[in-house]
Design a protein around this motif. Structure first.
Motif, PDB file in Angstrom:
ATOM      1  N   ASP A 111       0.688  -1.234  -0.016  1.00 55.86           N
ATOM      2  CA  ASP A 111      -0.095   0.101  -0.125  1.00 55.86           C
ATOM      3  C   ASP A 111       0.796   1.209  -0.075  1.00 55.86           C
ATOM      4  O   ASP A 111       0.443   2.297  -0.279  1.00 55.86           O
ATOM      5  CB  ASP A 111      -1.007   0.011   1.268  1.00 55.86           C
ATOM      6  N   THR A 112       2.173   1.163   0.382  1.00 53.84           N
ATOM      7  CA  THR A 112       2.966   2.413   0.367  1.00 53.84           C
ATOM      8  C   THR A 112       3.359   2.889  -0.994  1.00 53.84           C
ATOM      9  O   THR A 112       3.222   2.119  -1.968  1.00 53.84           O
ATOM     10  CB  THR A 112       4.252   2.074   1.150  1.00 53.84           C
ATOM     11  N   THR A 113       3.046   4.340  -1.277  1.00 55.91           N
ATOM     12  CA  THR A 113       3.372   4.755  -2.454  1.00 55.91           C
ATOM     13  C   THR A 113       4.734   4.898  -2.969  1.00 55.91           C
ATOM     14  O   THR A 113       5.227   5.159  -3.841  1.00 55.91           O
ATOM     15  CB  THR A 113       2.825   6.273  -2.490  1.00 55.91           C
ATOM     16  N   THR A 114       5.691   4.810  -1.759  1.00 53.95           N
ATOM     17  CA  THR A 114       6.919   4.818  -2.172  1.00 53.95           C
ATOM     18  C   THR A 114       7.755   3.722  -1.439  1.00 53.95           C
ATOM     19  O   THR A 114       7.052   2.715  -0.830  1.00 53.95           O
ATOM     20  CB  THR A 114       7.875   6.101  -1.574  1.00 53.95           C
ATOM     21  N   THR A 115       8.951   3.328  -1.824  1.00 52.99           N
ATOM     22  CA  THR A 115       9.788   2.225  -1.391  1.00 52.99           C
ATOM     23  C   THR A 115       9.968   2.282  -0.148  1.00 52.99           C
ATOM     24  O   THR A 115      10.700   3.255   0.402  1.00 52.99           O
ATOM     25  CB  THR A 115      11.086   1.961  -2.386  1.00 52.99           C
ATOM     26  N   ASP A 116       9.456   1.265   0.662  1.00 53.40           N
ATOM     27  CA  ASP A 116       9.613   1.327   2.028  1.00 53.40           C
ATOM     28  C   ASP A 116      11.096   0.855   2.619  1.00 53.40           C
ATOM     29  O   ASP A 116      11.351  -0.392   2.236  1.00 53.40           O
ATOM     30  CB  ASP A 116       8.538   0.498   2.691  1.00 53.40           C
ATOM     31  N   ARG A 117      12.091   1.385   3.104  1.00 54.05           N
ATOM     32  CA  ARG A 117      13.276   1.075   3.431  1.00 54.05           C
ATOM     33  C   ARG A 117      13.285   0.058   4.643  1.00 54.05           C
ATOM     34  O   ARG A 117      13.997  -0.708   4.632  1.00 54.05           O
ATOM     35  CB  ARG A 117      14.071   2.452   3.773  1.00 54.05           C
ATOM     36  N   LEU A 118      12.296   0.302   5.533  1.00 48.77           N
ATOM     37  CA  LEU A 118      12.312  -0.745   6.639  1.00 48.77           C
ATOM     38  C   LEU A 118      11.927  -2.116   5.962  1.00 48.77           C
ATOM     39  O   LEU A 118      12.647  -3.212   6.511  1.00 48.77           O
ATOM     40  CB  LEU A 118      11.104  -0.223   7.406  1.00 48.77           C
ATOM     41  N   ALA A 119      11.129  -2.236   4.968  1.00 47.16           N
ATOM     42  CA  ALA A 119      10.842  -3.437   4.265  1.00 47.16           C
ATOM     43  C   ALA A 119      11.855  -4.059   3.629  1.00 47.16           C
ATOM     44  O   ALA A 119      12.125  -5.120   3.707  1.00 47.16           O
ATOM     45  CB  ALA A 119       9.569  -3.233   3.402  1.00 47.16           C
ATOM     46  N   ILE A 120      12.843  -3.151   2.826  1.00 46.86           N
ATOM     47  CA  ILE A 120      13.867  -3.731   2.346  1.00 46.86           C
ATOM     48  C   ILE A 120      15.055  -4.245   3.203  1.00 46.86           C
ATOM     49  O   ILE A 120      15.375  -5.284   2.981  1.00 46.86           O
ATOM     50  CB  ILE A 120      14.566  -2.523   1.529  1.00 46.86           C
ATOM     51  N   VAL A 121      14.993  -3.486   4.542  1.00 42.43           N
ATOM     52  CA  VAL A 121      16.224  -3.948   5.401  1.00 42.43           C
ATOM     53  C   VAL A 121      15.465  -5.368   6.098  1.00 42.43           C
ATOM     54  O   VAL A 121      16.140  -6.428   6.264  1.00 42.43           O
ATOM     55  CB  VAL A 121      16.052  -3.061   6.598  1.00 42.43           C
ATOM     56  N   ALA A 122      14.263  -5.285   6.285  1.00 49.99           N
ATOM     57  CA  ALA A 122      13.490  -6.753   6.814  1.00 49.99           C
ATOM     58  C   ALA A 122      13.813  -7.809   5.827  1.00 49.99           C
ATOM     59  O   ALA A 122      13.957  -8.925   6.187  1.00 49.99           O
ATOM     60  CB  ALA A 122      12.127  -6.489   7.072  1.00 49.99           C
ATOM     61  N   PHE A 123      13.551  -7.539   4.418  1.00 50.79           N
ATOM     62  CA  PHE A 123      13.716  -8.667   3.686  1.00 50.79           C
ATOM     63  C   PHE A 123      15.081  -8.855   3.397  1.00 50.79           C
ATOM     64  O   PHE A 123      15.390 -10.347   3.276  1.00 50.79           O
ATOM     65  CB  PHE A 123      13.306  -8.038   2.050  1.00 50.79           C
ATOM     66  N   ALA A 124      16.127  -8.144   3.459  1.00 45.46           N
ATOM     67  CA  ALA A 124      17.429  -8.478   3.541  1.00 45.46           C
ATOM     68  C   ALA A 124      17.856  -9.558   4.850  1.00 45.46           C
ATOM     69  O   ALA A 124      18.507 -10.428   4.538  1.00 45.46           O
ATOM     70  CB  ALA A 124      18.375  -7.321   3.325  1.00 45.46           C
ATOM     71  N   LEU A 125      17.400  -8.965   5.819  1.00 44.59           N
ATOM     72  CA  LEU A 125      17.816  -9.795   6.904  1.00 44.59           C
ATOM     73  C   LEU A 125      17.139 -11.182   7.144  1.00 44.59           C
ATOM     74  O   LEU A 125      17.806 -12.352   7.385  1.00 44.59           O
ATOM     75  CB  LEU A 125      17.265  -9.159   8.287  1.00 44.59           C
ATOM     76  N   ILE A 126      15.556 -11.252   6.618  1.00 44.81           N
ATOM     77  CA  ILE A 126      15.160 -12.503   6.543  1.00 44.81           C
ATOM     78  C   ILE A 126      15.946 -13.509   5.448  1.00 44.81           C
ATOM     79  O   ILE A 126      16.063 -14.646   5.520  1.00 44.81           O
ATOM     80  CB  ILE A 126      13.850 -12.472   6.113  1.00 44.81           C
ATOM     81  N   THR A 127      16.130 -13.015   4.223  1.00 49.46           N
ATOM     82  CA  THR A 127      16.779 -13.626   3.268  1.00 49.46           C
ATOM     83  C   THR A 127      18.218 -14.228   3.697  1.00 49.46           C
ATOM     84  O   THR A 127      18.550 -15.355   3.440  1.00 49.46           O
ATOM     85  CB  THR A 127      16.839 -12.794   2.101  1.00 49.46           C
ATOM     86  N   VAL A 128      18.856 -13.350   4.178  1.00 51.22           N
ATOM     87  CA  VAL A 128      20.387 -13.836   4.668  1.00 51.22           C
ATOM     88  C   VAL A 128      20.058 -15.061   5.519  1.00 51.22           C
ATOM     89  O   VAL A 128      20.843 -15.949   5.692  1.00 51.22           O
ATOM     90  CB  VAL A 128      21.147 -12.547   5.153  1.00 51.22           C
ATOM     91  N   GLY A 129      19.210 -14.825   6.562  1.00 49.46           N
ATOM     92  CA  GLY A 129      19.153 -15.860   7.676  1.00 49.46           C
ATOM     93  C   GLY A 129      18.555 -16.943   7.196  1.00 49.46           C
ATOM     94  O   GLY A 129      19.210 -18.338   7.484  1.00 49.46           O
ATOM     95  N   LEU A 130      17.985 -17.012   6.078  1.00 49.99           N
ATOM     96  CA  LEU A 130      17.285 -18.502   5.511  1.00 49.99           C
ATOM     97  C   LEU A 130      18.261 -18.833   4.652  1.00 49.99           C
ATOM     98  O   LEU A 130      18.658 -20.341   4.532  1.00 49.99           O
ATOM     99  CB  LEU A 130      15.929 -18.161   4.485  1.00 49.99           C
ATOM    100  N   LEU A 131      19.027 -17.935   4.105  1.00 54.17           N
ATOM    101  CA  LEU A 131      20.153 -18.638   3.024  1.00 54.17           C
ATOM    102  C   LEU A 131      21.358 -19.272   3.923  1.00 54.17           C
ATOM    103  O   LEU A 131      22.194 -20.006   3.628  1.00 54.17           O
ATOM    104  CB  LEU A 131      20.713 -17.260   2.365  1.00 54.17           C
ATOM    105  N   ILE A 132      21.443 -18.742   5.282  1.00 59.05           N
ATOM    106  CA  ILE A 132      22.503 -19.307   6.255  1.00 59.05           C
ATOM    107  C   ILE A 132      21.904 -20.764   6.353  1.00 59.05           C
ATOM    108  O   ILE A 132      22.913 -21.666   6.407  1.00 59.05           O
ATOM    109  CB  ILE A 132      22.541 -18.428   7.444  1.00 59.05           C
ATOM    110  N   LYS A 133      20.711 -20.913   6.766  1.00 62.30           N
ATOM    111  CA  LYS A 133      20.146 -22.001   7.061  1.00 62.30           C
ATOM    112  C   LYS A 133      20.343 -23.290   5.957  1.00 62.30           C
ATOM    113  O   LYS A 133      20.363 -24.179   5.832  1.00 62.30           O
ATOM    114  CB  LYS A 133      18.764 -22.071   7.593  1.00 62.30           C
ATOM    115  N   ALA A 134      20.094 -22.564   4.757  1.00 64.61           N
ATOM    116  CA  ALA A 134      20.135 -23.396   3.288  1.00 64.61           C
ATOM    117  C   ALA A 134      21.780 -23.825   3.144  1.00 64.61           C
ATOM    118  O   ALA A 134      21.939 -24.437   1.990  1.00 64.61           O
ATOM    119  CB  ALA A 134      19.541 -22.521   2.227  1.00 64.61           C
ATOM    120  N   ALA A 135      22.648 -23.239   3.712  1.00 66.22           N
ATOM    121  CA  ALA A 135      24.258 -23.322   3.517  1.00 66.22           C
ATOM    122  C   ALA A 135      24.537 -22.763   2.259  1.00 66.22           C
ATOM    123  O   ALA A 135      25.410 -23.491   1.523  1.00 66.22           O
ATOM    124  CB  ALA A 135      24.377 -24.840   3.726  1.00 66.22           C
TER     125      ALA A 135
END
Length: 254
Positions: A111-135
């Protein structure tokens, strides 16, 4: 894959512990099913951690082996770091949206009209965390150590279940939650995921050829597996996801 691993325990030397080992395998299987079926982001985290805890216990089961205990400790520490990153990302999304349901988070973030920086940071953290678990390289060292010393049934599960669910988690969270809001950065995300996948596949294949010890070779082959999955899923297209699904089924069965 878990059925095959359970059957393989029949030939294990620790006969007195078969019930305990099978219980851990069934717990891991139930957690994997919950991870794939739930629509709640925090529940995904909880199920993935239940999978990890079951795998820690299986890796450390042969307490008489110093190498096994060392690899289990490495496994636990590295995956705990990944868990903290995922949890921080979930907390950021919850503070932004007040929701944990994947579809609801996706609607509010979109719903945000501009790119949400907090969402970008959250996506980066979750992605890195899951990729650590995926080795995925450069987070692959725990998998190589575990494959070199863990019981073979656990190695089968690591090869076909844990790394695949890690990549699946990245794909599902991206498409369900972040795809609309990160559309301006689509090519950047695509390039990052494909690059990490290619690096993981290349490093795993190269190191498998350099080592002579069979179990360590197997460990690096396992590193290549999530890399190839990530190349296909990281294309962020329908065709790429279908290809990743086909490889996940065939690669796990192999």
């Amino acid at each position: 894959i878990v059925v095959a691993a359970a059957v393989a325990t029949t030939h294990w030397t620790i006969d007195a512990a078969h019930g305990f080992v099978h219980a851990l395998m069934l717990t891991l299987l139930a957690a994997a099913a919950g991870f794939c079926l739930t629509g709640d982001l925090f529940n995904m985290f909880v199920f993935f951690e239940l999978m990890a805890v079951s795998a820690f216990a299986l890796a450390a089961f042969s307490t008489a082996s110093p190498a096994g205990l060392r690899s289990a400790l490495n496994f636990a520490i590295t995956n705990s770091i990944g868990a903290f990153l995922v949890l921080i990302g979930i907390a950021l999304l919850y503070s932004r949206t007040g929701a944990l349901n994947l579809a609801e988070i996706g609607r509010q973030v979109a719903d945000t009209t501009t790119t949400d920086r907090l969402a970008i940071v959250a996506f980066a953290l979750i992605t890195v965390g899951l990729l650590i678990k995926a080795a995925v390289v450069p987070f692959h060292f725990w998998l190589v150590d575990t494959a070199a010393s863990a019981p073979l049934p656990l190695v089968m599960i690591l090869a076909g279940v844990l790394d695949t669910t890690g990549v699946y988690g990245v794909a599902r969270i991206y498409w369900t939650v972040f795809a609309p809001s990160l559309d301006p950065h689509h090519q950047v995300v695509q390039a990052a995921l494909v690059t990490l996948g290619a690096l993981s596949a290349g490093v795993g294949a190269t190191m498998a050829l350099l080592f002579r010890e069979p179990r360590r070779r197997l460990g690096f082959v396992l590193v290549s597996h999530p890399g190839i999955l990530l190349i296909r899923g990281g294309c962020l297209t329908t065709a790429g996801l279908v290809g990743a699904l086909g490889y996940a089924v065939g690669g796990g069965a192999g």
